[in-house]
Design a protein around this motif. Structure first.
Motif, PDB file in Angstrom:
ATOM      1  N   HIS A 194     -40.164   7.882  -7.575  1.00 53.90           N
ATOM      2  CA  HIS A 194     -38.941   8.549  -8.023  1.00 53.90           C
ATOM      3  C   HIS A 194     -38.339   7.733  -9.156  1.00 53.90           C
ATOM      4  O   HIS A 194     -38.773   6.630  -9.444  1.00 53.90           O
ATOM      5  CB  HIS A 194     -37.930   8.677  -6.882  1.00 53.90           C
ATOM      6  N   LEU A 195     -37.317   8.288  -9.794  1.00 49.74           N
ATOM      7  CA  LEU A 195     -36.601   7.583 -10.850  1.00 49.74           C
ATOM      8  C   LEU A 195     -35.167   7.357 -10.396  1.00 49.74           C
ATOM      9  O   LEU A 195     -34.474   8.286 -10.016  1.00 49.74           O
ATOM     10  CB  LEU A 195     -36.604   8.393 -12.148  1.00 49.74           C
ATOM     11  N   HIS A 196     -34.742   6.122 -10.408  1.00 54.06           N
ATOM     12  CA  HIS A 196     -33.368   5.749 -10.085  1.00 54.06           C
ATOM     13  C   HIS A 196     -32.674   5.526 -11.425  1.00 54.06           C
ATOM     14  O   HIS A 196     -33.031   4.629 -12.171  1.00 54.06           O
ATOM     15  CB  HIS A 196     -33.397   4.468  -9.257  1.00 54.06           C
ATOM     16  N   TYR A 197     -31.689   6.363 -11.739  1.00 55.08           N
ATOM     17  CA  TYR A 197     -30.965   6.292 -13.012  1.00 55.08           C
ATOM     18  C   TYR A 197     -29.544   5.885 -12.706  1.00 55.08           C
ATOM     19  O   TYR A 197     -28.866   6.522 -11.909  1.00 55.08           O
ATOM     20  CB  TYR A 197     -31.001   7.665 -13.692  1.00 55.08           C
ATOM     21  N   GLN A 198     -29.099   4.815 -13.314  1.00 62.89           N
ATOM     22  CA  GLN A 198     -27.755   4.313 -13.042  1.00 62.89           C
ATOM     23  C   GLN A 198     -27.197   3.647 -14.285  1.00 62.89           C
ATOM     24  O   GLN A 198     -27.880   2.859 -14.930  1.00 62.89           O
ATOM     25  CB  GLN A 198     -27.827   3.305 -11.900  1.00 62.89           C
ATOM     26  N   LEU A 199     -25.963   3.978 -14.629  1.00 65.24           N
ATOM     27  CA  LEU A 199     -25.247   3.273 -15.697  1.00 65.24           C
ATOM     28  C   LEU A 199     -24.288   2.309 -15.024  1.00 65.24           C
ATOM     29  O   LEU A 199     -23.630   2.658 -14.058  1.00 65.24           O
ATOM     30  CB  LEU A 199     -24.457   4.252 -16.563  1.00 65.24           C
ATOM     31  N   GLN A 200     -24.215   1.103 -15.543  1.00 63.59           N
ATOM     32  CA  GLN A 200     -23.269   0.144 -14.983  1.00 63.59           C
ATOM     33  C   GLN A 200     -22.697  -0.721 -16.090  1.00 63.59           C
ATOM     34  O   GLN A 200     -23.233  -0.769 -17.189  1.00 63.59           O
ATOM     35  CB  GLN A 200     -23.911  -0.686 -13.881  1.00 63.59           C
ATOM     36  N   SER A 201     -21.588  -1.398 -15.786  1.00 56.91           N
ATOM     37  CA  SER A 201     -20.828  -2.128 -16.802  1.00 56.91           C
ATOM     38  C   SER A 201     -21.440  -3.458 -17.213  1.00 56.91           C
ATOM     39  O   SER A 201     -20.940  -4.101 -18.121  1.00 56.91           O
ATOM     40  CB  SER A 201     -19.402  -2.346 -16.314  1.00 56.91           C
ATOM     41  N   GLY A 202     -22.500  -3.893 -16.568  1.00 58.99           N
ATOM     42  CA  GLY A 202     -23.152  -5.152 -16.903  1.00 58.99           C
ATOM     43  C   GLY A 202     -24.526  -5.239 -16.261  1.00 58.99           C
ATOM     44  O   GLY A 202     -24.948  -4.315 -15.576  1.00 58.99           O
ATOM     45  N   PRO A 203     -25.215  -6.355 -16.447  1.00 57.78           N
ATOM     46  CA  PRO A 203     -26.599  -6.468 -15.992  1.00 57.78           C
ATOM     47  C   PRO A 203     -26.792  -6.815 -14.518  1.00 57.78           C
ATOM     48  O   PRO A 203     -27.906  -6.729 -14.017  1.00 57.78           O
ATOM     49  CB  PRO A 203     -27.154  -7.595 -16.864  1.00 57.78           C
ATOM     50  N   GLU A 204     -25.736  -7.194 -13.809  1.00 57.48           N
ATOM     51  CA  GLU A 204     -25.871  -7.612 -12.410  1.00 57.48           C
ATOM     52  C   GLU A 204     -25.800  -6.401 -11.484  1.00 57.48           C
ATOM     53  O   GLU A 204     -24.735  -5.824 -11.284  1.00 57.48           O
ATOM     54  CB  GLU A 204     -24.780  -8.617 -12.043  1.00 57.48           C
ATOM     55  N   LEU A 205     -26.942  -6.027 -10.894  1.00 59.68           N
ATOM     56  CA  LEU A 205     -27.048  -4.806 -10.096  1.00 59.68           C
ATOM     57  C   LEU A 205     -25.998  -4.698  -8.999  1.00 59.68           C
ATOM     58  O   LEU A 205     -25.353  -3.666  -8.853  1.00 59.68           O
ATOM     59  CB  LEU A 205     -28.453  -4.699  -9.492  1.00 59.68           C
ATOM     60  N   PHE A 206     -25.805  -5.717  -8.206  1.00 54.86           N
ATOM     61  CA  PHE A 206     -24.875  -5.619  -7.082  1.00 54.86           C
ATOM     62  C   PHE A 206     -23.499  -6.194  -7.375  1.00 54.86           C
ATOM     63  O   PHE A 206     -22.635  -6.234  -6.511  1.00 54.86           O
ATOM     64  CB  PHE A 206     -25.480  -6.290  -5.848  1.00 54.86           C
ATOM     65  N   ARG A 207     -23.281  -6.618  -8.623  1.00 57.79           N
ATOM     66  CA  ARG A 207     -21.999  -7.210  -8.988  1.00 57.79           C
ATOM     67  C   ARG A 207     -21.202  -6.325  -9.947  1.00 57.79           C
ATOM     68  O   ARG A 207     -19.994  -6.173  -9.798  1.00 57.79           O
ATOM     69  CB  ARG A 207     -22.236  -8.568  -9.622  1.00 57.79           C
ATOM     70  N   ASP A 208     -21.868  -5.756 -10.950  1.00 57.25           N
ATOM     71  CA  ASP A 208     -21.185  -4.947 -11.959  1.00 57.25           C
ATOM     72  C   ASP A 208     -21.063  -3.500 -11.496  1.00 57.25           C
ATOM     73  O   ASP A 208     -22.033  -2.917 -11.014  1.00 57.25           O
ATOM     74  CB  ASP A 208     -21.956  -5.010 -13.276  1.00 57.25           C
ATOM     75  N   PRO A 209     -19.876  -2.902 -11.636  1.00 59.13           N
ATOM     76  CA  PRO A 209     -19.672  -1.544 -11.130  1.00 59.13           C
ATOM     77  C   PRO A 209     -20.423  -0.482 -11.940  1.00 59.13           C
ATOM     78  O   PRO A 209     -20.701  -0.656 -13.121  1.00 59.13           O
ATOM     79  CB  PRO A 209     -18.159  -1.336 -11.245  1.00 59.13           C
ATOM     80  N   SER A 210     -20.746   0.618 -11.260  1.00 59.29           N
ATOM     81  CA  SER A 210     -21.376   1.764 -11.912  1.00 59.29           C
ATOM     82  C   SER A 210     -20.373   2.472 -12.812  1.00 59.29           C
ATOM     83  O   SER A 210     -19.161   2.404 -12.593  1.00 59.29           O
ATOM     84  CB  SER A 210     -21.890   2.761 -10.870  1.00 59.29           C
ATOM     85  N   ILE A 211     -20.880   3.173 -13.811  1.00 58.87           N
ATOM     86  CA  ILE A 211     -20.060   3.944 -14.745  1.00 58.87           C
ATOM     87  C   ILE A 211     -20.371   5.419 -14.522  1.00 58.87           C
ATOM     88  O   ILE A 211     -21.540   5.809 -14.521  1.00 58.87           O
ATOM     89  CB  ILE A 211     -20.391   3.550 -16.202  1.00 58.87           C
ATOM     90  N   PRO A 212     -19.349   6.259 -14.311  1.00 56.28           N
ATOM     91  CA  PRO A 212     -19.600   7.695 -14.099  1.00 56.28           C
ATOM     92  C   PRO A 212     -20.276   8.325 -15.325  1.00 56.28           C
ATOM     93  O   PRO A 212     -20.026   7.928 -16.461  1.00 56.28           O
ATOM     94  CB  PRO A 212     -18.209   8.291 -13.906  1.00 56.28           C
ATOM     95  N   PHE A 213     -21.129   9.305 -15.088  1.00 55.42           N
ATOM     96  CA  PHE A 213     -21.784  10.039 -16.172  1.00 55.42           C
ATOM     97  C   PHE A 213     -22.116  11.435 -15.681  1.00 55.42           C
ATOM     98  O   PHE A 213     -22.031  11.727 -14.496  1.00 55.42           O
ATOM     99  CB  PHE A 213     -23.058   9.316 -16.645  1.00 55.42           C
ATOM    100  N   ARG A 214     -22.482  12.311 -16.613  1.00 55.86           N
ATOM    101  CA  ARG A 214     -22.838  13.688 -16.268  1.00 55.86           C
ATOM    102  C   ARG A 214     -24.063  14.096 -17.070  1.00 55.86           C
ATOM    103  O   ARG A 214     -24.128  13.865 -18.269  1.00 55.86           O
ATOM    104  CB  ARG A 214     -21.683  14.629 -16.590  1.00 55.86           C
ATOM    105  N   PHE A 215     -25.049  14.693 -16.385  1.00 56.48           N
ATOM    106  CA  PHE A 215     -26.205  15.264 -17.057  1.00 56.48           C
ATOM    107  C   PHE A 215     -25.826  16.643 -17.588  1.00 56.48           C
ATOM    108  O   PHE A 215     -25.137  17.397 -16.906  1.00 56.48           O
ATOM    109  CB  PHE A 215     -27.383  15.427 -16.089  1.00 56.48           C
ATOM    110  N   GLN A 216     -26.284  16.994 -18.778  1.00 51.74           N
ATOM    111  CA  GLN A 216     -25.954  18.295 -19.358  1.00 51.74           C
ATOM    112  C   GLN A 216     -26.580  19.455 -18.591  1.00 51.74           C
ATOM    113  O   GLN A 216     -26.027  20.535 -18.548  1.00 51.74           O
ATOM    114  CB  GLN A 216     -26.401  18.366 -20.813  1.00 51.74           C
ATOM    115  N   ASN A 217     -27.761  19.252 -17.985  1.00 54.15           N
ATOM    116  CA  ASN A 217     -28.463  20.358 -17.351  1.00 54.15           C
ATOM    117  C   ASN A 217     -28.306  20.396 -15.830  1.00 54.15           C
ATOM    118  O   ASN A 217     -29.067  21.072 -15.150  1.00 54.15           O
ATOM    119  CB  ASN A 217     -29.954  20.307 -17.709  1.00 54.15           C
ATOM    120  N   VAL A 218     -27.326  19.672 -15.269  1.00 54.34           N
ATOM    121  CA  VAL A 218     -27.092  19.674 -13.830  1.00 54.34           C
ATOM    122  C   VAL A 218     -25.688  20.177 -13.588  1.00 54.34           C
ATOM    123  O   VAL A 218     -24.714  19.566 -14.023  1.00 54.34           O
ATOM    124  CB  VAL A 218     -27.269  18.257 -13.228  1.00 54.34           C
ATOM    125  N   ASN A 219     -25.582  21.307 -12.895  1.00 54.92           N
ATOM    126  CA  ASN A 219     -24.282  21.934 -12.666  1.00 54.92           C
ATOM    127  C   ASN A 219     -23.832  21.758 -11.222  1.00 54.92           C
ATOM    128  O   ASN A 219     -23.488  22.701 -10.538  1.00 54.92           O
ATOM    129  CB  ASN A 219     -24.343  23.420 -13.015  1.00 54.92           C
TER     130      ASN A 219
END
Length: 73
Positions: A36-61
């Motif tokens: 599978h593909l895990h897609y995540q935007l976050q505010s920095g490089p530390e996976l469990f330290r830096d918070p995720s950033i909200p986003f929206r895919f154009q083709n997902v309603n």
């Protein structure tokens, strides 16, 4: 993006990609239960330290709930 097939990623930081470009292949790396593909935007490089950033895919309603999956075409 996480859980890609090891050695399959063909882009690097700073590359420009467009819709349809291959960036790599799905895999089952890390602590996962299947390809599978895990897609995540976050505010920095530390996976469990830096918070995720909200986003929206154009083709997902639909609402995306952290920790759940969805299928696209």
């Amino acid at each position: 993006m996480m859980h890609m097939r090891q050695g399959s990623v063909v882009v690097k930081a700073g590359d420009h990609v467009k819709q349809g470009d291959v960036i790599g292949h799905l895999g089952n790396s890390g602590d996962s239960f299947g390809p599978h593909l895990h897609y995540q935007l976050q505010s920095g490089p530390e996976l469990f330290r830096d918070p995720s950033i909200p986003f929206r895919f154009q083709n997902v309603n639909r609402s995306l709930v952290p920790g759940t999956c969805f299928h696209t075409k």
